[in-house]
Design an enzyme around this catalytic site. Structure first.
Site, PDB file in Angstrom:
ATOM      1  N   GLU A 111       0.830  -1.218   0.000  1.00 14.57           N
ATOM      2  CA  GLU A 111       0.000   0.000   0.000  1.00 14.57           C
ATOM      3  C   GLU A 111       0.859   1.262   0.000  1.00 14.57           C
ATOM      4  O   GLU A 111       0.471   2.273  -0.590  1.00 14.57           O
ATOM      5  CB  GLU A 111      -0.968  -0.035   1.183  1.00 14.57           C
ATOM      6  CG  GLU A 111      -2.067  -1.079   0.981  1.00 14.57           C
ATOM      7  CD  GLU A 111      -2.918  -1.293   2.215  1.00 14.57           C
ATOM      8  OE1 GLU A 111      -2.353  -1.451   3.314  1.00 14.57           O
ATOM      9  OE2 GLU A 111      -4.149  -1.308   2.080  1.00 14.57           O
ATOM     10  N   GLU A 131      -3.887  -9.414   3.746  1.00 13.33           N
ATOM     11  CA  GLU A 131      -4.580  -9.026   4.978  1.00 13.33           C
ATOM     12  C   GLU A 131      -5.724  -9.944   5.367  1.00 13.33           C
ATOM     13  O   GLU A 131      -5.931 -10.235   6.540  1.00 13.33           O
ATOM     14  CB  GLU A 131      -5.101  -7.597   4.871  1.00 13.33           C
ATOM     15  CG  GLU A 131      -4.040  -6.513   4.985  1.00 13.33           C
ATOM     16  CD  GLU A 131      -3.386  -6.175   3.674  1.00 13.33           C
ATOM     17  OE1 GLU A 131      -3.440  -6.961   2.714  1.00 13.33           O
ATOM     18  OE2 GLU A 131      -2.788  -5.084   3.619  1.00 13.33           O
TER      19      GLU A 131
HETATM   20  C1  LIG Z   1     -11.041   3.496  15.159  1.00 21.25           C
HETATM   21  C2  LIG Z   1     -10.633   2.056  15.334  1.00 21.25           C
HETATM   22  C3  LIG Z   1      -9.654   1.618  14.244  1.00 21.25           C
HETATM   23  C4  LIG Z   1      -9.185   0.163  14.457  1.00 21.25           C
HETATM   24  C5  LIG Z   1      -8.214  -0.338  13.398  1.00 21.25           C
HETATM   25  C6  LIG Z   1      -6.955   0.515  13.258  1.00 21.25           C
HETATM   26  C7  LIG Z   1      -5.922  -0.194  12.387  1.00 21.25           C
HETATM   27  C8  LIG Z   1      -4.984   0.745  11.635  1.00 21.25           C
HETATM   28  C9  LIG Z   1      -5.455   1.072  10.221  1.00 21.25           C
HETATM   29  C10 LIG Z   1      -5.443  -0.113   9.284  1.00 21.25           C
HETATM   30  C11 LIG Z   1      -4.127  -0.225   8.543  1.00 21.25           C
HETATM   31  C12 LIG Z   1      -4.044  -1.519   7.724  1.00 21.25           C
HETATM   32  C13 LIG Z   1      -2.740  -1.567   6.974  1.00 21.25           C
HETATM   33  C14 LIG Z   1      -2.496  -2.884   6.252  1.00 21.25           C
HETATM   34  O1  LIG Z   1      -3.416  -3.017   5.180  1.00 21.25           O
HETATM   35  C15 LIG Z   1      -2.605  -4.092   7.175  1.00 21.25           C
HETATM   36  C16 LIG Z   1      -1.413  -4.977   7.078  1.00 21.25           C
HETATM   37  O2  LIG Z   1      -0.399  -4.664   6.500  1.00 21.25           O
HETATM   38  S1  LIG Z   1      -1.566  -6.484   7.894  1.00 21.25           S
HETATM   39  C17 LIG Z   1       0.056  -7.247   7.641  1.00 21.25           C
HETATM   40  C18 LIG Z   1       0.228  -7.723   6.226  1.00 21.25           C
HETATM   41  N1  LIG Z   1       1.516  -8.388   6.068  1.00 21.25           N
HETATM   42  C19 LIG Z   1       1.680  -9.731   6.195  1.00 21.25           C
HETATM   43  O3  LIG Z   1       0.742 -10.455   6.427  1.00 21.25           O
HETATM   44  C20 LIG Z   1       3.082 -10.278   6.026  1.00 21.25           C
HETATM   45  C21 LIG Z   1       3.454 -11.121   7.224  1.00 21.25           C
HETATM   46  N2  LIG Z   1       4.796 -11.688   7.079  1.00 21.25           N
HETATM   47  C22 LIG Z   1       5.037 -12.779   6.300  1.00 21.25           C
HETATM   48  O4  LIG Z   1       4.187 -13.314   5.626  1.00 21.25           O
HETATM   49  C23 LIG Z   1       6.467 -13.296   6.295  1.00 21.25           C
HETATM   50  O5  LIG Z   1       7.113 -12.797   7.440  1.00 21.25           O
HETATM   51  C24 LIG Z   1       7.280 -12.849   5.060  1.00 21.25           C
HETATM   52  C25 LIG Z   1       7.250 -11.349   4.905  1.00 21.25           C
HETATM   53  C26 LIG Z   1       6.711 -13.529   3.812  1.00 21.25           C
HETATM   54  C27 LIG Z   1       8.730 -13.286   5.270  1.00 21.25           C
HETATM   55  O6  LIG Z   1       8.751 -14.657   5.594  1.00 21.25           O
HETATM   56  P1  LIG Z   1      10.128 -15.302   6.099  1.00 21.25           P
HETATM   57  O7  LIG Z   1      11.232 -14.924   5.195  1.00 21.25           O
HETATM   58  O8  LIG Z   1       9.831 -16.742   6.370  1.00 21.25           O
HETATM   59  O9  LIG Z   1      10.446 -14.581   7.491  1.00 21.25           O
HETATM   60  P2  LIG Z   1       9.614 -14.706   8.852  1.00 21.25           P
HETATM   61  O10 LIG Z   1       8.181 -14.945   8.578  1.00 21.25           O
HETATM   62  O11 LIG Z   1      10.335 -15.611   9.771  1.00 21.25           O
HETATM   63  O12 LIG Z   1       9.727 -13.204   9.385  1.00 21.25           O
HETATM   64  C28 LIG Z   1      10.951 -12.724   9.943  1.00 21.25           C
HETATM   65  C29 LIG Z   1      10.600 -11.997  11.212  1.00 21.25           C
HETATM   66  O13 LIG Z   1       9.829 -10.824  10.846  1.00 21.25           O
HETATM   67  C30 LIG Z   1       8.568 -10.876  11.527  1.00 21.25           C
HETATM   68  N3  LIG Z   1       7.529 -10.282  10.698  1.00 21.25           N
HETATM   69  C31 LIG Z   1       7.348 -10.481   9.380  1.00 21.25           C
HETATM   70  N4  LIG Z   1       6.293  -9.761   8.933  1.00 21.25           N
HETATM   71  C32 LIG Z   1       5.802  -9.090  10.027  1.00 21.25           C
HETATM   72  C33 LIG Z   1       4.717  -8.169  10.222  1.00 21.25           C
HETATM   73  N5  LIG Z   1       3.938  -7.743   9.215  1.00 21.25           N
HETATM   74  N6  LIG Z   1       4.504  -7.682  11.467  1.00 21.25           N
HETATM   75  C34 LIG Z   1       5.317  -8.058  12.493  1.00 21.25           C
HETATM   76  N7  LIG Z   1       6.381  -8.909  12.388  1.00 21.25           N
HETATM   77  C35 LIG Z   1       6.594  -9.422  11.144  1.00 21.25           C
HETATM   78  C36 LIG Z   1       8.330 -12.351  11.787  1.00 21.25           C
HETATM   79  O14 LIG Z   1       7.413 -12.489  12.834  1.00 21.25           O
HETATM   80  C37 LIG Z   1       9.710 -12.823  12.133  1.00 21.25           C
HETATM   81  O15 LIG Z   1      10.002 -12.415  13.455  1.00 21.25           O
HETATM   82  P3  LIG Z   1      10.746 -13.434  14.457  1.00 21.25           P
HETATM   83  O16 LIG Z   1       9.874 -14.657  14.505  1.00 21.25           O
HETATM   84  O17 LIG Z   1      12.080 -13.695  13.793  1.00 21.25           O
HETATM   85  O18 LIG Z   1      10.828 -12.701  15.753  1.00 21.25           O
END
Ligand SMILES: CCCCCCCCCCCCC[C@H](O)CC(=O)SCCNC(=O)CCNC(=O)[C@H](O)C(C)(C)COP(=O)(O)OP(=O)(O)OC[C@H]1O[C@@H](n2cnc3c(N)ncnc32)[C@H](O)[C@@H]1OP(=O)(O)O
Length: 257
Positions: A111, A131
């Site tokens: 985004e 998401e």
């Molecule tokens: C008035 C009331 C309002 C209420 C609501 C308000 C909300 C705010 C407004 C809304 C905004 C929305 C914005 C957006 O649209 C929403 C999102 O973005 S949701 C998240 C989307 N992203 C994902 O789903 C990706 C998740 N990650 C993965 O799929 C994988 O990590 C990867 C990127 C494909 C990489 O995979 P790998 O190489 O295998 O690596 P790991 O998975 O082991 O990751 C390494 C390490 O990083 C951590 N991590 C990865 N992505 C995230 C993340 N998005 N958030 C936090 N941490 C992340 C992962 O946990 C690992 O950490 P470790 O285990 O090593 O500590």
């Protein structure tokens, strides 16, 4: 709190965020990106902006999922308002913006790239809106901006399936401007930025605004605004310099007057 943003100001401005390991959009990330964008917007000499993530694994892996638990009431409202503000702030930067994507651009990360005018990704990058897999929405413009770029059918595939696509597939469907070799997204983005920076700065800013606003206007309304903008640039020093440079078979030197 450590600096998550490195800002370079010049004709070509750059914002490089570094929130290891996946450059996730935490609350602090959002606040610092807001301040970085304000610095660029206040920099008079800017002609183009590149945004990118450090580390090589992810341009940005989206919102910080670890923060979801704490999203209740006031905190959530603050986060919602701040995130919506920052994404709109990036989309409204007056000069052309280029996302240099190295690695994953997922969720709120894609985004961010959708708020830019041009997108370059290295060939191993993956782009997607996963998401719905988390029970949340692409809530930073994904349901609105993606369809305007790739069409409604493909946007629905992105959002409803939540499966990332390769950089080459993203290029095919119009989501990317260029695909670069692995590790080469920033260099490729800089190449495009250097071209943009040679164009008439006032005409470039007006053209970007006309293009952005065209999606919400009738053709008649847009043509009238385009005429107004054309009148604004004709007679400027830039236009005279452009014509002189063409006649003298040399590159123009624009002064943004
Ligand atoms: C008035 C009331 C309002 C209420 C609501 C308000 C909300 C705010 C407004 C809304 C905004 C929305 C914005 C957006 O649209 C929403 C999102 O973005 S949701 C998240 C989307 N992203 C994902 O789903 C990706 C998740 N990650 C993965 O799929 C994988 O990590 C990867 C990127 C494909 C990489 O995979 P790998 O190489 O295998 O690596 P790991 O998975 O082991 O990751 C390494 C390490 O990083 C951590 N991590 C990865 N992505 C995230 C993340 N998005 N958030 C936090 N941490 C992340 C992962 O946990 C690992 O950490 P470790 O285990 O090593 O500590």
């Amino acid at each position: 709190m450590s600096d998550l943003m490195r800002v370079e100001l010049g004709e070509r401005c750059e914002i490089v965020w570094d929130n290891p390991p996946m450059n996730v959009v935490s609350r602090e990330f959002t606040a610092q990106l807001r301040d970085a964008l304000a610095r660029v917007s206040n920099h008079r000499g800017a002609r183009v902006l590149i945004v990118t993530g450090a580390g090589g694994r992810a341009f940005c892996a989206g919102s910080d999922i670890a923060e979801f638990e704490g999203l209740r009431g006031r905190v959530a409202e603050d986060k919602l308002l701040l995130e919506k503000l920052v994404y709109r702030q990036l989309a409204k930067v007056a000069v052309p913006t280029i996302a240099a994507i190295e690695g994953h651009a997922l969720g709120g990360g894609l985004e961010l790239a959708l708020c830019c005018d041009l997108r370059v990704a290295s060939e191993q990058s993956k782009l997607g809106l996963p998401e719905l897999r988390l029970g949340v929405l692409p809530g930073s413009g994904g349901t609105q901006r993606l369809a305007r770029l790739v069409g409604l059918a493909r946007a629905k595939e992105f959002v409803l399936l939540g499966e990332p696509v390769t950089a080459h597939r993203a290029l095919e469907i119009g989501l990317l401007t260029r695909v670069a070799p692995k590790g080469g997204a920033l260099d490729a983005a800089r190449g495009l930025a250097d071209i943009v920076a040679t164009r008439g700065p006032l005409a470039t800013r007006l053209a970007k605004r006309l293009l952005d606003e065209s999606v919400d206007r009738t053709l008649e309304e847009g043509m009238a605004l385009e005429l107004d903008a054309s009148e604004a640039v004709f007679g400027t020093e830039d236009m005279l310099e452009g014509a002189r440079a063409f006649a003298q078979k040399r590159d123009p030197i624009f002064t943004d007057r």
